[in-house]
Design a protein around this motif. Structure first.
Motif, mmCIF file in Angstrom:
data_model
loop_
_atom_site.group_PDB
_atom_site.id
_atom_site.type_symbol
_atom_site.label_atom_id
_atom_site.label_comp_id
_atom_site.label_asym_id
_atom_site.label_seq_id
_atom_site.Cartn_x
_atom_site.Cartn_y
_atom_site.Cartn_z
ATOM 1 N N ARG A 67 -5.731 5.976 7.011
ATOM 2 C CA ARG A 67 -4.734 5.025 6.503
ATOM 3 C C ARG A 67 -3.723 5.748 5.620
ATOM 4 N NH1 ARG A 67 -1.553 1.048 7.543
ATOM 5 N NH2 ARG A 67 -1.391 -0.548 5.967
ATOM 6 N N VAL A 68 -4.183 6.723 4.823
ATOM 7 C CA VAL A 68 -3.267 7.520 4.004
ATOM 8 C C VAL A 68 -2.280 8.245 4.919
ATOM 9 C CG1 VAL A 68 -3.071 9.512 2.454
ATOM 10 C CG2 VAL A 68 -4.840 7.805 2.049
ATOM 11 N N SER A 69 -2.786 8.813 6.004
ATOM 12 C CA SER A 69 -1.940 9.522 6.965
ATOM 13 C C SER A 69 -0.891 8.586 7.563
ATOM 14 C CB SER A 69 -2.805 10.127 8.063
ATOM 15 O OG SER A 69 -2.013 10.779 9.015
ATOM 16 N N MET A 95 0.830 -1.201 0.000
ATOM 17 C CA MET A 95 0.000 0.000 0.000
ATOM 18 C C MET A 95 0.869 1.257 0.000
ATOM 19 S SD MET A 95 -3.034 1.029 -0.376
ATOM 20 C CE MET A 95 -4.025 -0.403 -0.107
ATOM 21 N N SER A 96 2.033 1.212 0.663
ATOM 22 C CA SER A 96 2.958 2.353 0.650
ATOM 23 C C SER A 96 3.437 2.626 -0.765
ATOM 24 C CB SER A 96 4.156 2.078 1.561
ATOM 25 O OG SER A 96 3.760 1.978 2.898
ATOM 26 N N GLN A 97 3.748 1.572 -1.499
ATOM 27 C CA GLN A 97 4.168 1.733 -2.900
ATOM 28 C C GLN A 97 3.046 2.335 -3.734
ATOM 29 O OE1 GLN A 97 5.563 -2.082 -4.340
ATOM 30 N NE2 GLN A 97 7.625 -1.230 -4.366
ATOM 31 N N LYS A 118 4.841 6.690 7.558
ATOM 32 C CA LYS A 118 5.783 5.594 7.347
ATOM 33 C C LYS A 118 6.752 5.957 6.222
ATOM 34 C CE LYS A 118 5.810 0.669 6.085
ATOM 35 N NZ LYS A 118 7.006 0.219 6.608
ATOM 36 N N LEU A 119 6.258 6.516 5.137
ATOM 37 C CA LEU A 119 7.121 6.913 4.018
ATOM 38 C C LEU A 119 8.102 8.001 4.448
ATOM 39 C CD1 LEU A 119 4.565 6.944 1.070
ATOM 40 C CD2 LEU A 119 6.374 5.288 1.487
ATOM 41 N N ASN A 120 7.643 8.951 5.258
ATOM 42 C CA ASN A 120 8.539 10.012 5.744
ATOM 43 C C ASN A 120 9.627 9.438 6.633
ATOM 44 O OD1 ASN A 120 7.288 12.085 4.383
ATOM 45 N ND2 ASN A 120 5.896 12.565 6.063
ATOM 46 N N LEU A 121 9.291 8.483 7.477
ATOM 47 C CA LEU A 121 10.288 7.854 8.341
ATOM 48 C C LEU A 121 11.315 7.094 7.516
ATOM 49 C CD1 LEU A 121 8.088 6.499 11.274
ATOM 50 C CD2 LEU A 121 9.690 8.411 11.346
ATOM 51 N N GLU A 175 2.828 6.020 -2.956
ATOM 52 C CA GLU A 175 3.904 6.775 -3.637
ATOM 53 C C GLU A 175 3.553 7.007 -5.100
ATOM 54 O OE1 GLU A 175 8.260 6.150 -1.879
ATOM 55 O OE2 GLU A 175 7.333 4.261 -2.507
ATOM 56 N N LYS A 176 3.043 5.981 -5.756
ATOM 57 C CA LYS A 176 2.672 6.120 -7.169
ATOM 58 C C LYS A 176 1.504 7.095 -7.325
ATOM 59 C CE LYS A 176 1.630 3.481 -11.342
ATOM 60 N NZ LYS A 176 1.444 4.713 -12.035
ATOM 61 N N ALA A 177 0.525 7.025 -6.419
ATOM 62 C CA ALA A 177 -0.620 7.943 -6.484
ATOM 63 C C ALA A 177 -0.162 9.388 -6.287
ATOM 64 C CB ALA A 177 -1.663 7.559 -5.437
ATOM 65 N N ILE A 178 0.806 9.598 -5.382
ATOM 66 C CA ILE A 178 1.335 10.942 -5.156
ATOM 67 C C ILE A 178 2.070 11.443 -6.389
ATOM 68 C CG2 ILE A 178 3.018 12.273 -3.804
ATOM 69 C CD1 ILE A 178 2.189 10.545 -1.369
#
Length: 157
Positions: A143-145, A114-116, A150-153, A119-122
């Motif tokens: 969940r997006v938050s 879901m993180s991937q 997690k991506l920022n970390l 990232e693609k959606a962003i």
């Protein structure tokens, strides 16, 4: 409603642990999103969140609920293709997005996947707000938050 006989207390941060027996029987894994419903003044119901995206292609357009799965019209047509002889197996197709480095078990977790996708959606929607990203991915804003944190970390380390 079925009484399980299990009782848990809220901790000082307002959290509660869902017993492992319930998580196992309801197929709830660590990191799975949970929905809350209020039935009346005394009853709060928890349910594993189910996205309304297509099980096969993850499209959110023209999705139908069929045999406990959400399936879009194009995948439904492909599954019921009359030109394919009955009993012929449908060949799996590779997913176009790049897979991350495999973990020790060789499997990606739902959170990693879901993180991937986030990232693609962003990348695809750089000016989208959190609500719009949630709609694109078929998940909650909360969940997006979580995934953004997690991506920022990960990007800091």
């Amino acid at each position: 409603m079925k009484d399980t006989g299990m009782i848990r207390s809220l901790d000082s941060l307002g959290r509660i642990v869902v017993p492992v027996e319930i998580r196992m029987t309801r197929n709830i894994d660590i990191g799975d999103p949970i929905e809350f419903f209020i039935l009346n003044e005394e009853i709060i119901v928890l349910r594993k969140y189910t996205s309304t995206e297509c099980t096969f292609c993850r499209s959110l357009d023209h999705v139908t609920y069929y045999k406990d799965q959400f399936i879009c019209n194009s995948c439904l047509k492909e599954l019921s293709n009359p030109e394919r002889p009955a009993g012929e197996a449908v060949q799996p197709q590779s997913i176009p997005e790049a897979a991350p480095e495999p973990r020790s078990g060789g499997r990606r977790t739902k959170t990693e996947e879901m993180s991937q996708r986030l990232e693609k959606a962003i990348e695809d929607h750089p000016y989208a707000n959190q609500k719009e990203l949630a709609e694109v991915l078929g998940i909650s804003q909360a969940r997006v938050s979580q995934l953004k944190r997690k991506l920022n970390l990960l990007s800091r380390s």
